[in-house]
Scaffold this motif. Structure first.
Motif, PDB file in Angstrom:
ATOM      1  N   GLU A  25       0.855  -1.179   0.000  1.00  0.00           N
ATOM      2  CA  GLU A  25       0.000   0.000   0.000  1.00  0.00           C
ATOM      3  C   GLU A  25       0.898   1.238   0.000  1.00  0.00           C
ATOM      4  O   GLU A  25       1.944   1.240   0.646  1.00  0.00           O
ATOM      5  N   VAL A  26       0.492   2.260  -0.734  1.00  0.00           N
ATOM      6  CA  VAL A  26       1.263   3.498  -0.780  1.00  0.00           C
ATOM      7  C   VAL A  26       0.435   4.607  -0.142  1.00  0.00           C
ATOM      8  O   VAL A  26      -0.740   4.793  -0.466  1.00  0.00           O
ATOM      9  N   ARG A  27       1.070   5.323   0.768  1.00  0.00           N
ATOM     10  CA  ARG A  27       0.440   6.461   1.442  1.00  0.00           C
ATOM     11  C   ARG A  27       1.346   7.669   1.305  1.00  0.00           C
ATOM     12  O   ARG A  27       2.534   7.543   1.049  1.00  0.00           O
ATOM     13  N   ASP A  28       0.779   8.843   1.533  1.00  0.00           N
ATOM     14  CA  ASP A  28       1.601  10.052   1.509  1.00  0.00           C
ATOM     15  C   ASP A  28       2.016  10.415   2.925  1.00  0.00           C
ATOM     16  O   ASP A  28       1.709   9.699   3.878  1.00  0.00           O
ATOM     17  N   GLY A  35      -3.400   6.761  -5.018  1.00  0.00           N
ATOM     18  CA  GLY A  35      -3.629   5.967  -6.216  1.00  0.00           C
ATOM     19  C   GLY A  35      -2.790   6.484  -7.362  1.00  0.00           C
ATOM     20  O   GLY A  35      -2.277   7.600  -7.335  1.00  0.00           O
ATOM     21  N   GLY A  36      -2.632   5.648  -8.385  1.00  0.00           N
ATOM     22  CA  GLY A  36      -1.903   6.055  -9.579  1.00  0.00           C
ATOM     23  C   GLY A  36      -0.403   6.117  -9.425  1.00  0.00           C
ATOM     24  O   GLY A  36       0.281   6.722 -10.252  1.00  0.00           O
ATOM     25  N   VAL A  37       0.131   5.464  -8.399  1.00  0.00           N
ATOM     26  CA  VAL A  37       1.588   5.419  -8.213  1.00  0.00           C
ATOM     27  C   VAL A  37       2.137   4.272  -9.060  1.00  0.00           C
ATOM     28  O   VAL A  37       1.623   3.151  -9.021  1.00  0.00           O
ATOM     29  N   HIS A  38       3.172   4.539  -9.817  1.00  0.00           N
ATOM     30  CA  HIS A  38       3.812   3.522 -10.651  1.00  0.00           C
ATOM     31  C   HIS A  38       4.845   2.776  -9.811  1.00  0.00           C
ATOM     32  O   HIS A  38       5.767   3.391  -9.278  1.00  0.00           O
ATOM     33  N   VAL A  53       0.473  -0.448 -11.083  1.00  0.00           N
ATOM     34  CA  VAL A  53       0.013   0.892 -10.711  1.00  0.00           C
ATOM     35  C   VAL A  53      -0.959   0.717  -9.549  1.00  0.00           C
ATOM     36  O   VAL A  53      -1.841  -0.152  -9.598  1.00  0.00           O
ATOM     37  N   THR A  54      -0.808   1.527  -8.508  1.00  0.00           N
ATOM     38  CA  THR A  54      -1.708   1.410  -7.361  1.00  0.00           C
ATOM     39  C   THR A  54      -3.131   1.791  -7.764  1.00  0.00           C
ATOM     40  O   THR A  54      -3.345   2.669  -8.592  1.00  0.00           O
ATOM     41  N   ASN A  55      -4.095   1.110  -7.139  1.00  0.00           N
ATOM     42  CA  ASN A  55      -5.494   1.450  -7.381  1.00  0.00           C
ATOM     43  C   ASN A  55      -5.874   2.684  -6.561  1.00  0.00           C
ATOM     44  O   ASN A  55      -5.009   3.298  -5.915  1.00  0.00           O
ATOM     45  N   ASN A  56      -7.157   3.053  -6.563  1.00  0.00           N
ATOM     46  CA  ASN A  56      -7.572   4.276  -5.868  1.00  0.00           C
ATOM     47  C   ASN A  56      -7.419   4.187  -4.351  1.00  0.00           C
ATOM     48  O   ASN A  56      -7.495   5.201  -3.664  1.00  0.00           O
ATOM     49  N   LEU A  57      -7.177   2.981  -3.823  1.00  0.00           N
ATOM     50  CA  LEU A  57      -6.917   2.811  -2.390  1.00  0.00           C
ATOM     51  C   LEU A  57      -5.422   2.735  -2.092  1.00  0.00           C
ATOM     52  O   LEU A  57      -5.020   2.459  -0.973  1.00  0.00           O
TER      53      LEU A  57
END
Length: 90
Positions: A25-28, A35-38, A53-57
């Motif tokens: 999971e990618v968080r800021d 979402g949309g992280v490659h 590519v990360t989904n909207n979660l």
């Protein structure tokens, strides 16, 4: 520029199966999901790589990765690019 935080789980290779998986999971920097992280996973010392590519979660998953050492790169416009070496599968 904002910072990405990459949380990763490596799947275990069991028995006669010759591949593993990687998900995360990618968080800021404010703990919001991104979402949309490659995501690029590259096996060290080889030309093998896989992309997602990360989904909207902010979730991604890569399956059927051969055993070995990998580097993971997370990239999205407006954020700092992160690279994590030394991820082992297998």
């Amino acid at each position: 520029m904002r910072t990405l935080i990459l949380l990763t789980i490596c799947g275990t290779i069991w028995g006669q199966v010759s591949s593993g998986s990687l998900s995360g999971e990618v968080r800021d920097d404010s703990s919001g999901r991104v979402g949309g992280v490659h995501i690029v996973v590259s096996q060290d010392g080889t030309a093998f790589s896989r992309r997602a590519v990360t989904n909207n979660l902010g979730i991604y998953r890569l399956d059927e990765l051969p055993p070995g050492a990998y580097s993971i790169t997370a990239k999205k416009k407006g954020y700092r690019t992160l690279t994590f070496p030394g991820i082992f599968i297998g």
